[in-house]
Scaffold this motif. Structure first.
Motif, short mmCIF file in Angstrom:
data_model
loop_
_atom_site.label_atom_id
_atom_site.label_comp_id
_atom_site.label_asym_id
_atom_site.label_seq_id
_atom_site.Cartn_x
_atom_site.Cartn_y
_atom_site.Cartn_z
N TRP A 38 169.68 17.76 20.48
CA TRP A 38 168.51 18.37 19.86
C TRP A 38 167.23 17.92 20.53
CZ3 TRP A 38 163.91 17.13 17.56
CH2 TRP A 38 163.31 18.12 16.77
N MET A 40 162.65 18.95 20.45
CA MET A 40 161.64 19.65 19.67
C MET A 40 160.96 20.81 20.40
SD MET A 40 158.55 16.86 19.49
CE MET A 40 157.98 15.99 20.95
N LYS A 46 162.51 30.86 16.43
CA LYS A 46 161.05 30.94 16.34
C LYS A 46 160.48 31.49 17.65
CE LYS A 46 160.60 26.62 15.02
NZ LYS A 46 159.86 25.35 14.75
N ASP A 141 151.23 23.44 18.78
CA ASP A 141 152.59 22.88 18.72
C ASP A 141 152.57 21.42 19.17
OD1 ASP A 141 155.79 23.59 20.35
OD2 ASP A 141 155.34 22.87 18.30
N HIS A 142 151.50 20.72 18.83
CA HIS A 142 151.39 19.32 19.29
C HIS A 142 151.67 18.35 18.14
CE1 HIS A 142 147.47 20.51 17.89
NE2 HIS A 142 146.72 19.68 18.59
N TRP A 143 150.67 17.71 17.60
CA TRP A 143 150.87 16.73 16.54
C TRP A 143 150.27 17.27 15.25
CZ3 TRP A 143 154.04 13.55 14.85
CH2 TRP A 143 153.71 12.58 13.89
N ASP A 169 153.14 26.30 15.08
CA ASP A 169 154.54 25.95 14.84
C ASP A 169 154.61 24.84 13.78
OD1 ASP A 169 157.26 24.45 16.74
OD2 ASP A 169 157.30 25.96 15.14
N ASN A 170 155.76 24.68 13.13
CA ASN A 170 156.06 23.54 12.26
C ASN A 170 155.20 23.43 11.01
OD1 ASN A 170 156.16 22.14 15.42
ND2 ASN A 170 158.03 22.44 14.23
N CYS A 173 158.09 22.22 8.62
CA CYS A 173 158.81 21.02 9.05
C CYS A 173 158.46 20.67 10.49
CB CYS A 173 160.32 21.27 8.94
SG CYS A 173 161.31 19.88 9.51
N PRO A 174 157.77 19.54 10.73
CA PRO A 174 157.38 18.47 9.80
C PRO A 174 156.35 18.86 8.76
CG PRO A 174 157.35 17.68 12.08
CD PRO A 174 157.47 19.18 12.12
N LEU A 198 163.82 25.48 11.51
CA LEU A 198 163.57 24.42 12.48
C LEU A 198 164.52 24.64 13.66
CD1 LEU A 198 162.23 21.65 13.14
CD2 LEU A 198 164.25 20.62 12.07
N GLU A 199 164.00 24.54 14.84
CA GLU A 199 164.78 24.80 16.07
C GLU A 199 166.17 24.16 16.01
OE1 GLU A 199 161.63 23.73 16.04
OE2 GLU A 199 161.39 21.84 17.10
O1 LIG Z 1 155.95 16.44 16.87
C1 LIG Z 1 156.22 17.66 17.07
N1 LIG Z 1 155.40 18.41 17.86
C2 LIG Z 1 155.67 19.73 18.08
N2 LIG Z 1 156.72 20.36 17.58
C3 LIG Z 1 157.61 19.66 16.80
C4 LIG Z 1 158.76 20.31 16.29
O2 LIG Z 1 158.93 21.63 16.62
C5 LIG Z 1 159.66 19.63 15.49
C6 LIG Z 1 159.45 18.27 15.19
C7 LIG Z 1 160.43 17.56 14.34
C8 LIG Z 1 160.99 18.20 13.24
C9 LIG Z 1 161.94 17.55 12.45
C10 LIG Z 1 162.32 16.25 12.76
F1 LIG Z 1 163.24 15.62 12.02
C11 LIG Z 1 161.75 15.60 13.86
C12 LIG Z 1 160.82 16.26 14.65
C13 LIG Z 1 158.33 17.60 15.70
C14 LIG Z 1 157.40 18.29 16.50
#
Ligand SMILES: O=c1[nH]cnc2c(O)cc(-c3ccc(F)cc3)cc12
Ligand SMILES: [Mg+2]
Length: 214
Positions: A38, A40, A46, A141-143, A169-170, A173-174, A198-199
């Protein structure tokens, strides 16, 4: 010595994708992240929503906040018209180094400008540095804690015009609760939520598309 996850993603691209073929780069990363490890990336589900927004907007100027390994950078750039430019900001030097090679493998280096550093530092400098007026599309799609401050910063720096599209994005989740609260209640935006997952998982996530009204 141990490789990093981005290094393993690049190796999968170089092993399984065809040089100069962006869609094969996207497919190679999705295969690796679904079946091996996996990561991110925005991912394929998506990613299809992202593709439809990019195709609809047909942007001449794109800003991506958060490059990671360049998956969405390549996915977006592969759909842009010939003269269009994409600027992508990445905070982590290790990620940036991998993303440059993924972008090169896809043959899209001439459409993409990767800038290393903090979005909050770079957003105020983009006009002077790249001769950009405004962005037609911004992909956040950063923080999660930077979505809201960076959106306010883009407004203040005059980087958004009437009709500019923000795609985030997200948002589940998060999760980016302060950003959603702001963008859905501001009279300066019209927002729409695209429910997805979530991807590479069954967990809920989604994209928030917002039009800046000026
Ligand atoms: O930090 C992220 N930046 C950009 N995209 C993200 C993203 O698509 C998913 C996640 C993510 C989601 C669930 C998890 F359990 C752990 C990390 C983080 C970021
Ligand atoms: Mg993401």
């Amino acid at each position: 010595t141990q490789t990093t996850r981005p290094q393993r993603i690049l190796a999968a691209v170089q092993k399984n994708a065809t040089r100069g073929d962006p869609r094969s780069v996207v497919k190679a990363i999705d295969q690796f992240c679904r079946h091996k490890e996996w990561a991110m990336n925005v991912g394929d589900e998506k990613g299809c929503i992202l593709d439809s927004v990019v195709t609809e907007v047909n942007p001449a100027t794109v800003l991506e906040l958060g490059t990671y390994c360049g998956y969405s950078t390549v996915r977006i750039a592969s759909l842009l018209p010939s003269h269009a430019k994409l600027i992508t900001l990445e905070f982590d030097p290790g990620n940036a180094a991998i993303a440059r090679q993924v972008i090169a493998w896809a043959g899209l280096a001439d459409k993409i400008q990767l800038v290393e550093g903090a979005s909050g530092d770079w957003i105020p400098k983009l006009k002077e540095k790249f001769g950009i007026e405004t962005f037609d599309l911004v992909f956040l799609d950063h923080w999660k804690d930077r979505y809201l401050p960076d959106t306010k910063l883009m407004e203040e720096c005059g980087l958004l015009r009437k009709g500019s599209i923000l795609l985030a994005d997200n948002v589940i989740c998060p999760g980016t609760p302060d950003y959603l609260e702001y963008i859905r209640n501001s009279p300066r935006y019209k927002s729409q939520y695209f429910k997805s997952h979530l991807e590479y998982t069954k967990a809920e996530d989604g994209l928030e598309k917002s039009v800046f009204l000026g």
